[in-house]
Design an enzyme around this catalytic site. Structure first.
Site, PDB file in Angstrom:
ATOM      1  N   PHE A   3      -1.232  -3.158   2.009  1.00 20.92           N
ATOM      2  CA  PHE A   3      -2.572  -3.743   1.997  1.00 20.92           C
ATOM      3  C   PHE A   3      -2.756  -4.632   3.218  1.00 20.92           C
ATOM      4  O   PHE A   3      -1.792  -5.249   3.683  1.00 20.92           O
ATOM      5  CB  PHE A   3      -2.790  -4.544   0.710  1.00 20.92           C
ATOM      6  N   GLU A   4      -3.971  -4.719   3.705  1.00 17.15           N
ATOM      7  CA  GLU A   4      -4.241  -5.509   4.908  1.00 17.15           C
ATOM      8  C   GLU A   4      -4.029  -6.999   4.694  1.00 17.15           C
ATOM      9  O   GLU A   4      -4.060  -7.779   5.643  1.00 17.15           O
ATOM     10  CB  GLU A   4      -5.665  -5.239   5.417  1.00 17.15           C
ATOM     11  N   THR A   5      -3.797  -7.394   3.467  1.00 20.58           N
ATOM     12  CA  THR A   5      -3.430  -8.772   3.137  1.00 20.58           C
ATOM     13  C   THR A   5      -1.948  -9.036   3.376  1.00 20.58           C
ATOM     14  O   THR A   5      -1.460 -10.117   3.083  1.00 20.58           O
ATOM     15  CB  THR A   5      -3.706  -9.033   1.646  1.00 20.58           C
TER      16      THR A   5
ATOM     17  N   GLN B 139      -0.265 -13.338   6.527  1.00 13.14           N
ATOM     18  CA  GLN B 139      -1.202 -12.393   7.123  1.00 13.14           C
ATOM     19  C   GLN B 139      -0.768 -11.846   8.489  1.00 13.14           C
ATOM     20  O   GLN B 139      -0.904 -10.658   8.755  1.00 13.14           O
ATOM     21  CB  GLN B 139      -2.527 -13.158   7.250  1.00 13.14           C
TER      22      GLN B 139
END
Lengths: 321, 253, 321, 253
Positions: free
Chosen positions: B49-51, B80
């Site tokens: 996930f981009e998180t 992040q």
């Protein structure tokens, strides 16, 4: 051991550390661990002309915009995902030209906050090349030069001196005046411990000139120093510690509580018009002068239903629609 | 056998996923499709996930990429900036098979708009912005999920949030991007599009009950239909897993 | 869950993943959590022409140099601090011109490893300006161009495009072939968990093309995934997991054991001459074909005396001189 | 009252430390001096190590900056790159009062050599190298600890590992460094030197039992002695804390 204490109320922290026109960066991610208690205090104190470094923005920043606190936002995403896909006060402000804005990608905001925390002047990246994030400047160089806080240039494109022929986008790191963070634990000397995903919080806490940390639990310095390996940040980077259980409500807080879907649905409706939004703020912010008043308004039973279930890390079966 | 359009899309997305490879997924249908793949033919696929939350196995459908539900049985909850580094390094090495993107507008070369409709400076409709999309489009092969409407499939998008193939071969290199990565497929409720050697979108598969002509009618630019075949309908056991295991609350399908 | 396993012996990991001429980066810090078991295996397998990205180097890298494995080292510090202030095989190799070397500062090595893990081509810093770290290139541009792995330029000095008049030193990030790490816990899919200070380990693990992780304890994937918030790295960045209790001996390992002062004193003496060093390696490396043999040679009682005392995190009263 | 040279040095170092401020310390005498300060007049001083270990309260003298002994009651054990960022940002803001350095050679302007003696490419004696010294000299005010020998205090060092004041006023700005930071003091077993407005080292204090003339004789360049005063000897209670509490095993003093 340090004998000072940085513990203060949200009211004192916001009034002493945030000025009109400041550049603010806000911790958490969209609907997770956003420092809502501090944001509500900013609205209460009617701070104006804030320049927001958005990153993964949530409804908290939408509230600041709706309440008239914000004049400039550097943005890549702003939503209460799953409830409001594009935050509505933001959207109206942009569509009506009521706010200055420029777009980066979330990755670039991430890495320039990190670069700021590393003391770098800029970060050279491949991101954004070719796209309109590069071709169109939401805020022109002329307007940037007039702005007291923004860097003059959105970026500079330069050839990579170590890879001839390869272009890089050099993105300047922002100068953040104040970072707002919500942590699970903090102690009087300012040391804090975030559990679970940290997102970009540590970066903005280190990079910002002033950092305000609200916390689920205030514990002794000695308690946090028993396991320094679990701590997120030294108190040297922190200016105020604000005890605030459920301080991230309505967003999630790892190990503590899940998001409050009902609140997000209510906010989705309230934020459709400025009038409904103003009533919502009057009810949940202005009519609740302290965080304790806010919690009482929500009610203990509602808050306790949000407690996460150990082993899952969230509230299984929570009503979410 | 009965199935909805969203279910067919989820199954199609699932079919794009290979066992043992890594994928960047968002919430919504891509996650549903990827979770379906992990529960069927690709148990060792890695979801990112981009998180910077890696390899979680959500038991309930998350509402956002930061949802605590994603942490369940994850390998790491990185800060992040680690995602930033991982994405660029591991995409370069070919270890990220692809990332999933969505958008409001797409052009024949897979350039995507998720920022605003109309003039960027005075938009008619403003969206959230890039989120992680631009980064995925910068570094990775992509699969794009769209609603198939004429106003969305257009010759020129209002704003390029995520660069695709530019205006054709050579353009990615010209702007400084890796020419070997780019859009690979577009999945809609009507079918599956791919990109030819000329970098233009063509129809690869039309879903059962949909005709190629109907797809062309819903597309604002000319689509090469000559290579199109009918997609297989969902297998019964796959549909069963999708409905009863992957999204039993029907949050997404 | 992933059904593959990356678990293998040190022998298999080193022979399959490290080639002569590779660029190696080694985890830990000087006398803390250095992956000695893996380093001993490299010596055993007589790897040659290695290019070492030094960072906070310890006696492990000195052993590689003494054993003739290393042709190039990029260095900023190399010691068994408190025992050997300048590692002796390194020192002799430099003084006799037997090795190619160039100097950075430790901060710069730190930040370029980090930059490498962020996928950056270079990092723009203020460090080194004015000093001979800038004025003198230990390895000339001509020699760098001949080297198959080194960047052509040690750095480039450039004006900061966002701060006219300010000079920056742009330092290229290294291309690390193999990272060696010692972690407390790892699982078959390659996920690992370092407790305590991480130093630069995660950076080199992410940046390197191949990563070998030795671990105090091999645990199940499920066990590590119960608390992902405590894990250091996804298995996607790991190629081999090598179970090796006391794998960092003679250095320290947080939560497990303290350093072995007697060993450091013995090594200080042994490393004074090549002859004594060769005898030492014959005894502790070649005569111990496996890590188990090495541990048996040291003896259980000696190893157990090094166990840390909970609450202190080290072994109070340990004989250290 | 009896005391050793090292004890006098530790006390002198301790006197440089102010309450409530942050200091970058290494192992050895700087840590002993700083720990003494925390146990006497500066309980709220913050000690930072170049390993990114912050504010530890070691109960036993550590042998290295990575020693587990430093973790005791620390606030954070950060990954290494966090030190890099903290150092540059917080030094710029004036929140790091100073860092402590050592070296093999020093010149009148506080330029330090900790790399090698002789030609860098064919050194007569090679040392470890910069470690964190160059970074501290780049960003922070510094206090330098030296053995006071003629061959170490020389007009021109063989290699500048850590830039001091260059060759005089304006030089730091010229090479790209902050002109407001730089060497502030040199502590040896004979006395305390400071730097004048001309950026040259001068004798500020000579230790009891040592004469300014003797210090000049042990210095390889001309030292301004005109401002020198005799240092106060260690206070009895300070010495008692140093010997019985700070380093009872006498590892450093």
């Amino acid at each position: 051991m340090n004998t000072d204490t940085k513990v203060m109320s949200a009211e004192a922290a916001v009034s002493s550390l945030i000025s009109d026109g400041d550049c603010l960066a806000i911790g958490g991610f969209v609907t997770n661990r956003r420092p809502y208690a501090l944001v509500r205090e900013i609205i209460r104190q009617k701070k104006r002309n804030l320049y927001i470094e958005g990153g993964p923005s949530g409804g908290d920043i939408d509230m600041l915009i709706g309440a008239g606190c914000v004049s400039t936002i550097i943005v890549s995403y702003i939503a209460n995902s799953g409830y409001t896909q594009v935050c509505r006060r933001f959207r109206e402000a942009v569509e009506q030209g009521a706010i200055q804005y420029d777009d980066y990608s979330l990755d670039v905001q991430t890495i320039v906050y990190h670069g700021a925390a590393l003391g770098l002047s800029y970060v050279p990246v491949k991101n954004m090349l070719g796209s309109d994030l590069v071709n169109l400047w939401g805020i022109s160089e002329a307007d940037r030069k007039k702005h007291p806080k923004l860097p003059d240039k959105k970026f500079v494109i330069q050839e990579d001196p170590f890879n001839p022929g390869s272009q890089l986008c050099l993105v300047p790191t922002p100068k953040i005046d104040v970072a707002l963070i919500h942590a699970q634990l903090a102690s009087p000397d300012g040391t804090f411990r975030i559990s679970g995903a940290q997102f970009q919080d540590l970066d903005i806490a280190i990079a910002a000139n002033k950092t305000i940390v609200s916390c689920e639990e205030l514990v002794s310095d000695e308690e946090l120093r028993r396991q320094p390996e679990l701590n997120s940040c030294t108190g040297l980077c922190v200016d105020a510690v604000v005890p605030a259980s459920y301080g991230a409500h309505p967003s999630q807080c790892f190990n503590y509580y899940d998001y409050d879907s009902r609140f997000f649905i209510d906010y989705d409706n309230a934020s459709r018009t400025q009038e409904a939004f103003d009533r919502f703020i009057a009810e949940y912010v202005d009519a609740c002068p302290t965080h304790a008043d806010y919690l009482n308004k929500l009610g203990a039973a509602r808050l306790l239903k949000l407690r996460i279930q150990p082993g899952y890390g969230y509230t299984p079966g929570l009503k979410r629609k | 056998m009965e199935y909805t359009k969203n279910q067919m899309m989820a199954v199609t997305l699932s079919r794009q996923i290979e066992d043992g490879k890594a994928y960047i997924v968002g919430t919504g249908l891509p996650l549903v499709g990827a979770t379906l793949a992990k529960n069927t033919h690709a148990p060792n696929a890695h979801l990112i996930f981009e998180t910077a939350l890696f390899e979680g196995n959500p038991q309930e459908v998350p509402t956002s990429v930061s949802d605590l539900r994603i942490n369940y049985q994850a390998s790491v909850l990185w800060p992040q900036y680690r995602y930033f580094g991982f994405q660029s390094i591991y995409a370069k090495r070919g270890l990220i098979a692809c990332g999933f993107l969505g958008g409001a507008q797409i052009d024949p070369y897979g350039n995507l708009n998720s920022t605003s409709i109309g003039d960027y400076f005075h938009p008619q409709t403003r969206f959230t912005g890039s989120g992680g999309a631009n980064g995925i489009a910068t570094y990775c092969d992509t699969i794009i999920i769209m609603k198939h409407e004429k106003r969305r499939f257009i010759e020129k998008v209002d704003y390029i949030t995520s660069y695709g193939w530019g205006r054709g071969p050579g353009d990615r290199a010209r702007v400084g991007l890796d020419p070997k990565r780019g859009p690979r497929a577009v999945v809609t409720e009507l079918g599956l599009m791919r990109f030819g050697e000329d970098c233009r979108m063509y129809l690869a598969e039309y879903f059962p009950g949909v005709s190629p002509k109907q797809i062309q009618e819903n597309t604002g630019f000319e689509l090469d239909l000559s290579r199109a075949v009918e997609a297989r309908p969902p297998e019964a056991e796959v549909l069963d897993i999708l409905i009863h295991k992957v999204d039993p609350l029907r949050l997404m399908i």
